[in-house]
Design a protein around this motif. Structure first.
Motif, mmCIF file in Angstrom:
data_model
loop_
_atom_site.group_PDB
_atom_site.id
_atom_site.type_symbol
_atom_site.label_atom_id
_atom_site.label_comp_id
_atom_site.label_asym_id
_atom_site.label_seq_id
_atom_site.Cartn_x
_atom_site.Cartn_y
_atom_site.Cartn_z
ATOM 1 N N UNK A 127 23.599 12.221 23.055
ATOM 2 C CA UNK A 127 22.260 11.663 22.862
ATOM 3 C C UNK A 127 21.222 12.794 22.847
ATOM 4 N N UNK A 128 20.407 12.811 21.805
ATOM 5 C CA UNK A 128 19.323 13.807 21.699
ATOM 6 C C UNK A 128 18.041 13.063 21.320
ATOM 7 N N UNK A 129 17.106 12.965 22.286
ATOM 8 C CA UNK A 129 15.799 12.369 21.972
ATOM 9 C C UNK A 129 14.845 13.501 21.636
ATOM 10 N N UNK B 167 8.497 21.500 19.467
ATOM 11 C CA UNK B 167 9.512 20.457 19.349
ATOM 12 C C UNK B 167 10.189 20.340 20.707
ATOM 13 N N UNK B 168 10.213 19.128 21.234
ATOM 14 C CA UNK B 168 10.744 18.898 22.582
ATOM 15 C C UNK B 168 11.970 17.997 22.474
ATOM 16 N N UNK B 169 13.061 18.389 23.124
ATOM 17 C CA UNK B 169 14.301 17.621 23.033
ATOM 18 C C UNK B 169 14.811 17.301 24.437
ATOM 19 N N UNK B 170 15.293 16.073 24.606
ATOM 20 C CA UNK B 170 15.941 15.670 25.869
ATOM 21 C C UNK B 170 17.382 15.323 25.513
ATOM 22 N N UNK B 171 18.321 16.116 26.004
ATOM 23 C CA UNK B 171 19.733 15.985 25.631
ATOM 24 C C UNK B 171 20.528 15.462 26.824
ATOM 25 N N UNK B 172 21.283 14.391 26.598
ATOM 26 C CA UNK B 172 22.127 13.813 27.649
ATOM 27 C C UNK B 172 23.509 13.552 27.075
ATOM 28 N N UNK B 173 24.419 13.148 27.952
ATOM 29 C CA UNK B 173 25.808 12.834 27.574
ATOM 30 C C UNK B 173 26.508 14.035 26.920
ATOM 31 N N UNK B 174 26.630 15.155 27.668
ATOM 32 C CA UNK B 174 27.329 16.326 27.092
ATOM 33 C C UNK B 174 28.741 15.949 26.682
#
Ligand SMILES: C[S@@+](CC[C@H](N)C(=O)[O-])C[C@H]1O[C@@H](n2cnc3c(N)ncnc32)[C@H](O)[C@@H]1O
Length: 190
Positions: free
Chosen positions: A166-168, A180-187
């Motif tokens: 997931x990349x928001x 540009x700002x990214x929140x990355x989850x679920x590696x």
């Protein structure tokens, strides 16, 4: 204590000495910092890691959101900037590592941060280094953790999708240049 103007001069000096390593002429704006930090549940974190702390645009803002027992480990490769950061932010919850974010696995020694905050200029770092750091940052995250990434272009997006389920994203225009700002989850298990 440093004035904001002196900090900008110190940051600009670091950019002139190592442009590809610093990747920006100005520290991140406080608007971009707060937009970025709003993308992760920092208030609940017990351990946060910051990669590429510079003069500390994010550092105090992260500490302001953390509980009294939480810890922040901030990596900064430029010893002069690490020294500026140590002089600027005096907080027992903060550990400044004057070294490369490549050493994050060794420094953490098994500890798992719930949030990693990065303003590293991944696309201008020497070939391969950015990918190595991103992969290590993904690997150290605690279960359910978030990697926050600030960039000045969307070039990093394919690599983020390779590493995370997931990349928001959002864009902050109140920064020079726009961030540009990214929140990355679920590696992903690679
Ligand atoms: C774009 S600046 C961001 C500084 C600060 N976080 C901000 O937002 O204003 C990137 C910072 O990453 C640092 N840096 C570059 N490569 C690094 C590495 N391998 N490990 C740790 N810091 C690094 C640079 O020295 C610089 O201070």
């Amino acid at each position: 204590m440093n004035s904001p103007l002196l900090e900008r001069v110190q940051f600009l000096r670091a950019f002139v000495m190592h442009p590809r390593q610093v990747g920006a002429v100005l520290p991140t704006s406080q608007r971009a910092v707060s937009d970025m930090l709003a993308l992760a549940p920092l208030e609940a974190a017990t351990l946060v890691v910051e990669l590429g702390a510079g003069t500390g645009s994010h550092t105090q803002a992260v500490l302001d959101r953390l509980g009294p027992q939480a810890r922040l480990i901030a990596f900064e490769i430029d010893p002069a900037l690490a020294q500026v950061l140590r002089a600027k932010v005096s907080d027992p919850r903060l550990q400044v590592v004057a070294g490369s974010a490549e050493t994050v696995v060794e420094v953490l020694d098994g500890a798992r941060p719930e949030v990693v905050v990065s303003a590293l200029p991944f696309t201008s770092l020497p070939a391969g280094i950015g990918k190595v750091i991103l992969q290590r940052a993904a690997g150290v995250l605690a279960p359910g953790g978030t990697l926050l990434v600030l960039q000045y272009s969307p070039l990093i997006v394919p690599e983020l999708h390779r590493l995370f389920g997931s990349v928001r994203r959002r864009v902050c225009l109140r920064n020079v240049p726009p961030a540009w700002l990214f929140a990355c989850t679920e590696p992903k298990a690679l």
